[in-house]
Write an enzyme that holds these catalytic residues in place. Structure first.
Site, PDB file in Angstrom:
ATOM      1  N   GLY A   8      83.778  17.851  23.144  1.00 53.65           N
ATOM      2  CA  GLY A   8      83.388  19.250  23.395  1.00 53.65           C
ATOM      3  C   GLY A   8      83.030  19.485  24.847  1.00 53.65           C
ATOM      4  N   ASP A  13      78.115  23.913  26.403  1.00 58.02           N
ATOM      5  CA  ASP A  13      77.151  22.819  26.597  1.00 58.02           C
ATOM      6  C   ASP A  13      77.792  21.638  27.310  1.00 58.02           C
ATOM      7  OD1 ASP A  13      75.618  24.504  25.110  1.00 58.02           O
ATOM      8  OD2 ASP A  13      75.159  23.077  23.512  1.00 58.02           O
ATOM      9  N   SER A 129      72.137  21.875  14.324  1.00 57.46           N
ATOM     10  CA  SER A 129      71.952  23.304  14.602  1.00 57.46           C
ATOM     11  C   SER A 129      70.863  23.948  13.750  1.00 57.46           C
ATOM     12  CB  SER A 129      73.276  24.018  14.323  1.00 57.46           C
ATOM     13  OG  SER A 129      73.075  25.410  14.252  1.00 57.46           O
ATOM     14  N   GLU A 131      71.174  26.673  12.490  1.00 52.91           N
ATOM     15  CA  GLU A 131      71.875  27.325  11.374  1.00 52.91           C
ATOM     16  C   GLU A 131      71.640  26.568  10.068  1.00 52.91           C
ATOM     17  OE1 GLU A 131      73.009  30.782  12.417  1.00 52.91           O
ATOM     18  OE2 GLU A 131      74.176  30.078  10.718  1.00 52.91           O
ATOM     19  N   TYR A 153      80.155  26.587   8.256  1.00 50.47           N
ATOM     20  CA  TYR A 153      79.757  25.908   9.504  1.00 50.47           C
ATOM     21  C   TYR A 153      78.440  25.163   9.296  1.00 50.47           C
ATOM     22  CZ  TYR A 153      77.555  25.445  14.109  1.00 50.47           C
ATOM     23  OH  TYR A 153      76.891  24.956  15.217  1.00 50.47           O
ATOM     24  N   HIS A 183      71.418  28.855  22.132  1.00 51.34           N
ATOM     25  CA  HIS A 183      71.233  28.815  23.586  1.00 51.34           C
ATOM     26  C   HIS A 183      72.468  29.380  24.260  1.00 51.34           C
ATOM     27  CE1 HIS A 183      72.430  24.926  21.958  1.00 51.34           C
ATOM     28  NE2 HIS A 183      73.244  24.816  22.989  1.00 51.34           N
ATOM     29  N   THR A 194      75.487  37.462  22.268  1.00 52.58           N
ATOM     30  CA  THR A 194      74.833  37.738  23.570  1.00 52.58           C
ATOM     31  C   THR A 194      75.870  38.004  24.651  1.00 52.58           C
ATOM     32  OG1 THR A 194      74.798  35.369  24.031  1.00 52.58           O
ATOM     33  CG2 THR A 194      72.790  36.335  23.084  1.00 52.58           C
ATOM     34  N   LYS A 196      79.027  38.685  24.245  1.00 55.27           N
ATOM     35  CA  LYS A 196      79.851  39.849  23.896  1.00 55.27           C
ATOM     36  C   LYS A 196      79.161  41.108  24.426  1.00 55.27           C
ATOM     37  CE  LYS A 196      81.843  42.109  19.830  1.00 55.27           C
ATOM     38  NZ  LYS A 196      82.059  42.014  18.364  1.00 55.27           N
ATOM     39  N   GLU A 285      74.096  36.081   5.557  1.00 55.05           N
ATOM     40  CA  GLU A 285      73.533  36.139   6.915  1.00 55.05           C
ATOM     41  C   GLU A 285      72.319  35.217   7.038  1.00 55.05           C
ATOM     42  OE1 GLU A 285      73.490  36.342  10.088  1.00 55.05           O
ATOM     43  OE2 GLU A 285      73.821  38.482  10.460  1.00 55.05           O
TER      44      GLU A 285
HETATM   45  P1  NAP Z   1      81.579  25.771  22.243  1.00 59.71           P
HETATM   46  O1  NAP Z   1      81.415  26.430  23.580  1.00 59.71           O
HETATM   47  O2  NAP Z   1      82.215  26.521  21.129  1.00 59.71           O
HETATM   48  O3  NAP Z   1      82.394  24.412  22.493  1.00 59.71           O
HETATM   49  C1  NAP Z   1      82.949  23.688  21.430  1.00 59.71           C
HETATM   50  C2  NAP Z   1      83.710  22.514  22.002  1.00 59.71           C
HETATM   51  O4  NAP Z   1      84.304  21.778  20.913  1.00 59.71           O
HETATM   52  C3  NAP Z   1      84.872  22.909  22.932  1.00 59.71           C
HETATM   53  O5  NAP Z   1      84.922  22.011  23.998  1.00 59.71           O
HETATM   54  C4  NAP Z   1      86.083  22.748  22.027  1.00 59.71           C
HETATM   55  O6  NAP Z   1      87.286  22.490  22.727  1.00 59.71           O
HETATM   56  C5  NAP Z   1      85.656  21.509  21.236  1.00 59.71           C
HETATM   57  N1  NAP Z   1      86.464  21.306  20.048  1.00 59.71           N
HETATM   58  C6  NAP Z   1      86.804  22.224  19.106  1.00 59.71           C
HETATM   59  N2  NAP Z   1      87.612  21.669  18.187  1.00 59.71           N
HETATM   60  C7  NAP Z   1      87.784  20.377  18.558  1.00 59.71           C
HETATM   61  C8  NAP Z   1      88.517  19.296  18.026  1.00 59.71           C
HETATM   62  N3  NAP Z   1      89.265  19.445  16.935  1.00 59.71           N
HETATM   63  N4  NAP Z   1      88.469  18.093  18.650  1.00 59.71           N
HETATM   64  C9  NAP Z   1      87.738  17.947  19.788  1.00 59.71           C
HETATM   65  N5  NAP Z   1      87.025  18.933  20.353  1.00 59.71           N
HETATM   66  C10 NAP Z   1      87.055  20.143  19.738  1.00 59.71           C
HETATM   67  O7  NAP Z   1      80.170  25.258  21.706  1.00 59.71           O
HETATM   68  P2  NAP Z   1      78.771  25.087  22.491  1.00 59.71           P
HETATM   69  O8  NAP Z   1      78.048  26.383  22.443  1.00 59.71           O
HETATM   70  O9  NAP Z   1      78.991  24.409  23.777  1.00 59.71           O
HETATM   71  O10 NAP Z   1      78.005  24.114  21.489  1.00 59.71           O
HETATM   72  C11 NAP Z   1      78.151  22.702  21.575  1.00 59.71           C
HETATM   73  C12 NAP Z   1      77.811  22.063  20.237  1.00 59.71           C
HETATM   74  O11 NAP Z   1      76.481  22.390  19.871  1.00 59.71           O
HETATM   75  C13 NAP Z   1      78.685  22.522  19.069  1.00 59.71           C
HETATM   76  O12 NAP Z   1      78.824  21.429  18.198  1.00 59.71           O
HETATM   77  C14 NAP Z   1      77.850  23.609  18.410  1.00 59.71           C
HETATM   78  O13 NAP Z   1      78.210  23.731  17.052  1.00 59.71           O
HETATM   79  C15 NAP Z   1      76.470  23.044  18.604  1.00 59.71           C
HETATM   80  N6  NAP Z   1      75.374  24.015  18.676  1.00 59.71           N
HETATM   81  C16 NAP Z   1      75.462  25.055  19.557  1.00 59.71           C
HETATM   82  C17 NAP Z   1      74.399  25.945  19.674  1.00 59.71           C
HETATM   83  C18 NAP Z   1      74.464  27.102  20.639  1.00 59.71           C
HETATM   84  O14 NAP Z   1      73.654  28.014  20.503  1.00 59.71           O
HETATM   85  N7  NAP Z   1      75.349  27.093  21.631  1.00 59.71           N
HETATM   86  C19 NAP Z   1      73.232  25.733  18.906  1.00 59.71           C
HETATM   87  C20 NAP Z   1      73.186  24.646  18.045  1.00 59.71           C
HETATM   88  C21 NAP Z   1      74.252  23.779  17.948  1.00 59.71           C
HETATM   89  P3  NAP Z   1      88.267  23.701  23.215  1.00 59.71           P
HETATM   90  O15 NAP Z   1      87.732  24.136  24.548  1.00 59.71           O
HETATM   91  O16 NAP Z   1      89.587  23.032  23.300  1.00 59.71           O
HETATM   92  O17 NAP Z   1      88.192  24.784  22.185  1.00 59.71           O
HETATM   93  N1  GDD Z   2      79.259  36.874  16.991  1.00 66.76           N
HETATM   94  C1  GDD Z   2      78.779  38.098  16.673  1.00 66.76           C
HETATM   95  N2  GDD Z   2      79.530  39.204  16.939  1.00 66.76           N
HETATM   96  N3  GDD Z   2      77.560  38.180  16.083  1.00 66.76           N
HETATM   97  C2  GDD Z   2      77.090  39.413  15.807  1.00 66.76           C
HETATM   98  C3  GDD Z   2      77.801  40.586  16.090  1.00 66.76           C
HETATM   99  C4  GDD Z   2      79.098  40.473  16.673  1.00 66.76           C
HETATM  100  O1  GDD Z   2      79.789  41.446  16.938  1.00 66.76           O
HETATM  101  N4  GDD Z   2      77.046  41.649  15.701  1.00 66.76           N
HETATM  102  C5  GDD Z   2      75.917  41.164  15.217  1.00 66.76           C
HETATM  103  N5  GDD Z   2      75.916  39.815  15.257  1.00 66.76           N
HETATM  104  C6  GDD Z   2      74.844  38.929  14.766  1.00 66.76           C
HETATM  105  C7  GDD Z   2      75.335  37.854  13.786  1.00 66.76           C
HETATM  106  O2  GDD Z   2      75.497  38.402  12.475  1.00 66.76           O
HETATM  107  C8  GDD Z   2      74.189  36.844  13.898  1.00 66.76           C
HETATM  108  O3  GDD Z   2      73.156  37.196  13.027  1.00 66.76           O
HETATM  109  C9  GDD Z   2      73.712  36.996  15.341  1.00 66.76           C
HETATM  110  O4  GDD Z   2      74.302  38.202  15.838  1.00 66.76           O
HETATM  111  C10 GDD Z   2      74.085  35.832  16.242  1.00 66.76           C
HETATM  112  O5  GDD Z   2      75.474  35.597  16.121  1.00 66.76           O
HETATM  113  P1  GDD Z   2      76.244  34.569  17.096  1.00 66.76           P
HETATM  114  O6  GDD Z   2      75.990  34.933  18.503  1.00 66.76           O
HETATM  115  O7  GDD Z   2      77.660  34.513  16.624  1.00 66.76           O
HETATM  116  O8  GDD Z   2      75.488  33.187  16.866  1.00 66.76           O
HETATM  117  P2  GDD Z   2      75.040  32.428  15.526  1.00 66.76           P
HETATM  118  O9  GDD Z   2      73.553  32.501  15.481  1.00 66.76           O
HETATM  119  O10 GDD Z   2      75.782  32.883  14.342  1.00 66.76           O
HETATM  120  O11 GDD Z   2      75.525  30.935  15.833  1.00 66.76           O
HETATM  121  C11 GDD Z   2      75.289  30.350  17.116  1.00 66.76           C
HETATM  122  O12 GDD Z   2      74.047  29.687  17.118  1.00 66.76           O
HETATM  123  C12 GDD Z   2      73.950  28.589  16.210  1.00 66.76           C
HETATM  124  C13 GDD Z   2      72.538  28.030  16.343  1.00 66.76           C
HETATM  125  O13 GDD Z   2      71.671  28.721  15.506  1.00 66.76           O
HETATM  126  C14 GDD Z   2      76.455  29.397  17.385  1.00 66.76           C
HETATM  127  O14 GDD Z   2      76.375  28.944  18.719  1.00 66.76           O
HETATM  128  C15 GDD Z   2      76.413  28.179  16.473  1.00 66.76           C
HETATM  129  O15 GDD Z   2      77.398  27.224  16.886  1.00 66.76           O
HETATM  130  C16 GDD Z   2      75.007  27.557  16.578  1.00 66.76           C
HETATM  131  O16 GDD Z   2      74.896  26.431  15.729  1.00 66.76           O
END
Ligand code: NAP
Ligand code: GDD
Length: 334
Positions: A8, A13, A129, A131, A153, A183, A194, A196, A285
């Site tokens: 990733g 991240d 996560s 989630e 997920y 984050h 965020t 978006k 949700e």
């Molecule tokens: P992200 O921006 O969506 O990045 C996901 C990464 O996974 C990308 O590099 C993607 O590659 C790679 N990937 C997807 N499918 C793959 C596959 N089949 N084989 C190898 N790599 C693959 O996610 P992020 O926000 O950096 O988050 C990093 C990790 O933390 C994820 O596991 C996410 O679920 C977890 N997490 C995120 C949050 C958050 O708020 N950001 C919170 C809690 C946990 P491509 O660029 O090729 O698509």
């Molecule tokens: N994406 C998205 N798009 N979310 C929306 C929208 C929209 O147009 N409108 C409202 N939301 C609401 C979603 O229903 C959700 O409750 C909240 O905004 C946050 O949505 P996301 O930003 O898609 O993040 P997430 O909380 O579902 O998931 C992210 O955080 C997780 C950690 O708690 C992702 O980064 C996950 O990979 C990560 O594990």
């Protein structure tokens, strides 16, 4: 020189973690999957620096391909492995549940098996996560709060979380789960709420877009800055013992409050711009996430540095720069 392997690495991240590790003198290897278009945009600045370039190397592999993972781990023998790769979009996981389970769940098993079978001594970080708490049993959520996942997920993340615990207990692997709350950053994927919002609001300010379509505005999230959170990942792997940690800010805001903050900075009224589109609602949700990261503070000395308001400002500023470039190009072409 210490070596780290990141799955990733092309994601939000992955890019911040690479910067952190390269800054600490690591050689970083990143697994990228083959794509028909460039997917290394977030790493370009590291690649362009000839000095930094030598400290980061990308290798082809896939979490869906056990043999590639075993081969990479066998040949590189990294000191640390960070499993950040995932199909990470919650809404999308309802559309492609099987694929999400395959990558976000089974991918972790393939990686842990590759470590076990090759006898690699690497320390392992799993991107768990908030989630997983889903329909929350208590607030704030801590390391002992029961999981109640609400999406394919989140179910896949729970599977990966317990596998990580199981491989630690069964095979004595130094394996940690970072239970990270949401984050964000200027590098956040544009389909997460965020980014978006900041992307659309800045484009609307410059007349590049009229409307913003969103789903549930009442959901509350504990939003921190990705740059702070990758430091917690690294700290977990430097500890004396492997463990699981909640990483959060301890503050929660609704999507509506996020909108208020962004549009206020731009002097716009979002109520005239935002329309609700049922397509963005989820079949189930997660209404409220709020984390308590006192264990990480106590044991790792970690705490967030960037506040909610600073995070919003940072994202708006960066997206405004992007919108301005877009506007110049548009004006030139007209
Ligand atoms: P992200 O921006 O969506 O990045 C996901 C990464 O996974 C990308 O590099 C993607 O590659 C790679 N990937 C997807 N499918 C793959 C596959 N089949 N084989 C190898 N790599 C693959 O996610 P992020 O926000 O950096 O988050 C990093 C990790 O933390 C994820 O596991 C996410 O679920 C977890 N997490 C995120 C949050 C958050 O708020 N950001 C919170 C809690 C946990 P491509 O660029 O090729 O698509
Ligand atoms: N994406 C998205 N798009 N979310 C929306 C929208 C929209 O147009 N409108 C409202 N939301 C609401 C979603 O229903 C959700 O409750 C909240 O905004 C946050 O949505 P996301 O930003 O898609 O993040 P997430 O909380 O579902 O998931 C992210 O955080 C997780 C950690 O708690 C992702 O980064 C996950 O990979 C990560 O594990």
């Amino acid at each position: 020189m210490k070596t780290a392997l990141i799955t990733g690495i092309t994601g939000q991240d992955g890019s911040y973690l690479t910067e952190l590790l390269v800054g600490k003198g690591y050689k970083v290897y990143g697994i990228i999957r083959r794509s028909s278009s460039f997917n290394t945009e977030r790493l370009e600045h590291l690649y362009q620096d000839p000095h930094e370039k030598r400290k980061m190397e990308l290798v082809y592999g896939d979490l869906n391909d056990a043999s590639s993972l075993a081969e990479i781990i066998h040949s590189l023998k990294p000191d640390e492995i960070y499993n950040l790769g995932a199909q990470s979009h919650v809404r999308v996981s309802f559309d492609i549940p099987e694929y999400t389970g395959e990558i976000t769940g089974m991918g972790t098993l393939r990686l842990l098996e590759a470590i076990r079978r090759t006898g690699c001594k690497a320390r392992f970080y799993q991107a768990s996560s908030s989630e997983m708490f889903g329909k929350v049993a208590e607030t704030p959520q801590t390391e002992t709060t029961p999981f109640h996942p609400r999406s394919p997920y989140a179910c896949a993340k729970v599977f990966s979380h317990y596998l990580t615990v199981n491989y630690r207990e069964s095979y004595n692997i130094f394996a940690c789960n970072g239970i990270l709350f949401n984050h964000e950053s200027p590098r956040r994927g544009e389909t997460f709420v965020t980014r978006k919002i900041t992307r659309a609001a800045t484009r609307i300010k410059l007349g590049l877009q009229d409307k913003l379509y969103l789903g549930n505005l009442e959901a509350k999230r504990d939003w921190g800055f990705a740059g702070d959170y990758v430091e917690a990942m690294w700290l977990m792997l430097q500890a004396d013992n492997p463990d699981d940690y909640v990483i959060a800010t301890g503050e929660t805001y609704s999507v509506r409050e996020f909108l208020d903050e962004v549009f206020c900075l731009l002097n716009l009224d979002w109520k005239k711009i935002v329309e609700i589109d049922p397509r963005y609602f989820r079949p189930a949700e997660v209404d409220l996430l709020l984390g308590d990261s006192s264990k990480a503070k106590r044991q790792l000395g970690w705490q967030p540095k960037i506040t909610f308001k600073e995070l919003v400002k940072m994202m708006v500023k960066s997206d405004m720069e992007l919108a301005k470039k877009e506007k110049i190009l548009k004006d030139v072409n007209e």
